[in-house]
Design a protein around this motif. Sequence first.
Motif, PDB file in Angstrom:
ATOM      1  N   ALA A 127      36.598  39.644  43.977  1.00 11.39           N
ATOM      2  CA  ALA A 127      37.493  40.708  44.353  1.00 11.39           C
ATOM      3  C   ALA A 127      38.186  41.278  43.236  1.00 11.39           C
ATOM      4  O   ALA A 127      38.460  42.580  43.291  1.00 11.39           O
ATOM      5  CB  ALA A 127      38.312  39.947  45.324  1.00 11.39           C
ATOM      6  N   THR A 128      38.361  40.587  41.987  1.00  7.39           N
ATOM      7  CA  THR A 128      38.992  41.333  41.052  1.00  7.39           C
ATOM      8  C   THR A 128      38.203  41.851  40.178  1.00  7.39           C
ATOM      9  O   THR A 128      38.513  42.416  38.942  1.00  7.39           O
ATOM     10  CB  THR A 128      39.897  40.217  40.219  1.00  7.39           C
ATOM     11  OG1 THR A 128      39.349  38.970  39.830  1.00  7.39           O
ATOM     12  CG2 THR A 128      41.023  39.696  41.464  1.00  7.39           C
ATOM     13  N   TRP A 129      36.748  41.839  40.341  1.00  6.80           N
ATOM     14  CA  TRP A 129      35.747  42.086  39.160  1.00  6.80           C
ATOM     15  C   TRP A 129      36.012  43.805  39.346  1.00  6.80           C
ATOM     16  O   TRP A 129      36.025  44.433  40.143  1.00  6.80           O
ATOM     17  CB  TRP A 129      34.554  41.828  39.541  1.00  6.80           C
ATOM     18  CG  TRP A 129      33.424  41.877  38.508  1.00  6.80           C
ATOM     19  CD1 TRP A 129      32.707  43.075  38.278  1.00  6.80           C
ATOM     20  CD2 TRP A 129      33.073  41.160  37.279  1.00  6.80           C
ATOM     21  NE1 TRP A 129      31.688  42.951  37.411  1.00  6.80           N
ATOM     22  CE2 TRP A 129      32.123  41.694  36.718  1.00  6.80           C
ATOM     23  CE3 TRP A 129      33.326  39.860  36.889  1.00  6.80           C
ATOM     24  CZ2 TRP A 129      31.422  40.922  35.525  1.00  6.80           C
ATOM     25  CZ3 TRP A 129      32.934  39.084  36.130  1.00  6.80           C
ATOM     26  CH2 TRP A 129      32.019  39.829  35.506  1.00  6.80           C
ATOM     27  N   PRO A 130      35.677  44.381  38.010  1.00  6.83           N
ATOM     28  CA  PRO A 130      35.564  43.742  36.548  1.00  6.83           C
ATOM     29  C   PRO A 130      36.976  43.542  35.767  1.00  6.83           C
ATOM     30  O   PRO A 130      36.937  43.281  34.561  1.00  6.83           O
ATOM     31  CB  PRO A 130      34.583  44.791  35.976  1.00  6.83           C
ATOM     32  CG  PRO A 130      35.234  46.224  36.372  1.00  6.83           C
ATOM     33  CD  PRO A 130      35.681  46.058  37.928  1.00  6.83           C
ATOM     34  N   ALA A 131      37.969  44.299  36.272  1.00  5.42           N
ATOM     35  CA  ALA A 131      39.375  43.819  35.890  1.00  5.42           C
ATOM     36  C   ALA A 131      39.388  42.405  35.459  1.00  5.42           C
ATOM     37  O   ALA A 131      40.148  42.381  34.369  1.00  5.42           O
ATOM     38  CB  ALA A 131      40.582  44.337  36.661  1.00  5.42           C
ATOM     39  N   ALA A 144      41.711  39.587  31.957  1.00  5.90           N
ATOM     40  CA  ALA A 144      42.794  38.781  32.339  1.00  5.90           C
ATOM     41  C   ALA A 144      43.604  38.166  31.389  1.00  5.90           C
ATOM     42  O   ALA A 144      44.693  38.037  31.747  1.00  5.90           O
ATOM     43  CB  ALA A 144      42.297  37.571  33.123  1.00  5.90           C
ATOM     44  N   ARG A 145      43.274  38.251  30.113  1.00  4.42           N
ATOM     45  CA  ARG A 145      44.274  37.520  29.122  1.00  4.42           C
ATOM     46  C   ARG A 145      45.261  38.266  28.366  1.00  4.42           C
ATOM     47  O   ARG A 145      46.353  38.095  27.970  1.00  4.42           O
ATOM     48  CB  ARG A 145      43.459  37.125  27.903  1.00  4.42           C
ATOM     49  CG  ARG A 145      42.411  35.795  28.374  1.00  4.42           C
ATOM     50  CD  ARG A 145      41.636  35.250  27.020  1.00  4.42           C
ATOM     51  NE  ARG A 145      41.198  33.908  27.226  1.00  4.42           N
ATOM     52  CZ  ARG A 145      41.789  32.767  27.082  1.00  4.42           C
ATOM     53  NH1 ARG A 145      42.815  32.795  26.944  1.00  4.42           N
ATOM     54  NH2 ARG A 145      41.017  31.628  27.576  1.00  4.42           N
ATOM     55  N   THR A 146      44.812  39.773  28.523  1.00  4.37           N
ATOM     56  CA  THR A 146      45.500  40.721  27.925  1.00  4.37           C
ATOM     57  C   THR A 146      46.141  41.707  29.227  1.00  4.37           C
ATOM     58  O   THR A 146      46.976  42.629  28.444  1.00  4.37           O
ATOM     59  CB  THR A 146      44.695  41.491  26.869  1.00  4.37           C
ATOM     60  OG1 THR A 146      43.541  42.093  27.578  1.00  4.37           O
ATOM     61  CG2 THR A 146      44.439  40.612  25.984  1.00  4.37           C
ATOM     62  N   ALA A 147      45.837  42.073  30.166  1.00  7.96           N
ATOM     63  CA  ALA A 147      46.211  42.840  31.210  1.00  7.96           C
ATOM     64  C   ALA A 147      46.476  42.247  32.756  1.00  7.96           C
ATOM     65  O   ALA A 147      45.900  41.120  32.863  1.00  7.96           O
ATOM     66  CB  ALA A 147      45.349  44.164  31.032  1.00  7.96           C
ATOM     67  N   GLY A 182      45.963  49.467  37.861  1.00  9.30           N
ATOM     68  CA  GLY A 182      45.368  50.005  36.735  1.00  9.30           C
ATOM     69  C   GLY A 182      45.719  51.441  36.309  1.00  9.30           C
ATOM     70  O   GLY A 182      45.011  52.297  35.872  1.00  9.30           O
ATOM     71  N   ALA A 183      47.108  51.510  37.003  1.00 13.67           N
ATOM     72  CA  ALA A 183      47.840  52.931  36.571  1.00 13.67           C
ATOM     73  C   ALA A 183      48.070  53.176  35.068  1.00 13.67           C
ATOM     74  O   ALA A 183      48.206  51.880  34.497  1.00 13.67           O
ATOM     75  CB  ALA A 183      48.928  53.154  37.141  1.00 13.67           C
ATOM     76  N   GLY A 200      42.472  47.175  38.967  1.00 14.03           N
ATOM     77  CA  GLY A 200      42.330  47.626  37.448  1.00 14.03           C
ATOM     78  C   GLY A 200      42.890  46.896  36.674  1.00 14.03           C
ATOM     79  O   GLY A 200      43.349  45.929  37.163  1.00 14.03           O
ATOM     80  N   LYS A 201      42.793  47.232  35.426  1.00 17.39           N
ATOM     81  CA  LYS A 201      43.719  46.592  34.380  1.00 17.39           C
ATOM     82  C   LYS A 201      44.701  47.115  33.977  1.00 17.39           C
ATOM     83  O   LYS A 201      44.887  48.511  33.807  1.00 17.39           O
ATOM     84  CB  LYS A 201      42.891  45.972  32.978  1.00 17.39           C
ATOM     85  CG  LYS A 201      42.174  47.526  32.410  1.00 17.39           C
ATOM     86  CD  LYS A 201      41.471  47.061  31.135  1.00 17.39           C
ATOM     87  CE  LYS A 201      41.074  48.353  30.523  1.00 17.39           C
ATOM     88  NZ  LYS A 201      40.278  48.130  29.154  1.00 17.39           N
TER      89      LYS A 201
END
Length: 610
Positions: A10-14, A18-21, A26-27, A354-355
């Motif tokens: 569900a969260t792919w590709p963000a 995951a370690r930095t954002a 993703g705004a 998004g990230k």
Amino acid sequence: MLYVAAGVSATWPAVLHARTAFLSGGAPGHGEASPGDHLQTLYHWWLVGNQLEHGHAPWLDPFSFRPEAGAQPNFPGWPFGFLFWPLGALFGFVLAWNAMQIVCYALAGLLACAWLRELGLARAPALVGGLAFAIAPYRVAQSVGHLLGPVSVLLPLALWAVERARRGSAWWLALSGAALASVPLSGQVHLALGAIPFFVAYAIVRLRRAYAWIGLATLAAIGGGILVRQTVIARSTQAGGRSLDEVRYYSAHWGDFVARHIDHARSEQFTFFGWATPVAALAGLVLLVASRRYGLAALLGVGALVPILLAVGTHFPLYSAALAALAVAWTRSTVIAVVALLLLFVGLHARVYGKSAPGEIAAASAAINAAAPGRLLELPVFDPGVHYGSVYLWYETRARRQRPGGYSTTAPTSAKQLARRFERLNCGDWSGETSQLLDTLGISTIALHQGLFVKNGAVPDRRFFVLRGLAAHGWKPTSRRGTVWVFAKGGGAATGAGAPGPDRTKPVFCQGWYGNTGQGWPMSETHAPFWVYGAGRLRLRLAAPESLYPTLPPSVDGRVVRGSSSNGTLSLPLGPVARWHVIALNVDHLVPVAGRKLGLTIRALRVTYP
């Protein structure tokens, strides 16, 4: 592992970042943290642990909208704030937020699967139903930053406890009541409006001799909703509910049920179903009727159909997921169950996440914490219901100070009024004894978030004038590292206006004005400032709806002036020195004209020298 994989899907590709954002909308952040509801939700979850660590009530927010309102109830902190607390302490807030996303997907799948198992389904079809619920696109969209997605896991928990009560002690209904009451107590009263009636109907169909217990569980949930209504909503800007125009704006269209694209500004419209789930759900409904389980068929069928017809943000993918699981169960084939799982992963996936950048907040937070005691004002000032204010909540997790601002769609009316009053500072307009008002409110520090002026439709980029206003009123920078500058009264060395100023031959309009309509610039707010460069006198040719008169006196450089008026032309003194001057026009109300509310309209303006 299946439902952890569902969360990753569900969260792919963000999720790769995951370690930095943050896993969110993703705004763009423009050097700041990316604004979004994820920062609001994180703030509410963080408050629970922060309050407990300092020996205070975890259900209160002591920082936002102060001092114009008292400590605000922190209902959104329940119940997930207690889980976020240790995760935040162990991994930091970015990783903790991302871990919570995956955990909530796992809980959604596990609880839905457990409920279906209690209904008598075999493991494979129950796993299919749990997956259909966990990654249902609407639920995913409401998990990006909103609480609706995470809180929705409480409904299968309540239904699971009902099924346990059928086979064991009626005390299981206490768990049902707690889960159901937690829906409104988490602030999700609109979700409760659908969840409570469905729970009552379901419990009556499945438990024919436990009416007293069902009544108690229902009363607990209704009581939670009333508590939230009376302590938060009734005193807020949303006391009257959404207008018909707002409902129309946020309602889905039929095409939205087959559209994978999501507009995060209107996420309530995102109602994508995929194709596998509705087909399987319809088959499951037919099978329930064929097996003469009429009560459960009617209940699940109505539960799936009614939210589709309403389509105003009360969609419950749980019911269609249950029907889909029943259809798979009828086949009694493990191969078909595996195929169904694969089809759901493919058919339900929509790129929602998004990230979102966390921004560099350490330097600004340290400067705020090192400043003199007092309250904090952030610029630009936003209406409490505008999501850009979420960035300020993120900084509050590091720089814990009371502030008159905040971000909440149920903010107190007094907070909205004060925000309107301070919006003029976004353009360097200090009229109306604003400096004295800051002193009265105990504002000792101002943080200027320059990234929030960049390409922002909610506020024009008028940083040149903001810096001029701060300098003119004795506010000097104590920190200018990064995009956030921190100011204190009589702080460090004075700063100039920074970047080159705008074109001196043209007026510069601030918040409070519509764009040029071809017939002039109409006011959109009762206080509307703009800047002109020159000396001598400013002549304004004005027009106004007849019902608007009389108007209030204008101001020039913060001072109320009368000027002179003749034949619709207002003449205002600018003084003998050519420089930038801020002019503010004032009316006591706006008048509806052709679908918009207008004040005065500037038809033409020019500066005449002595």
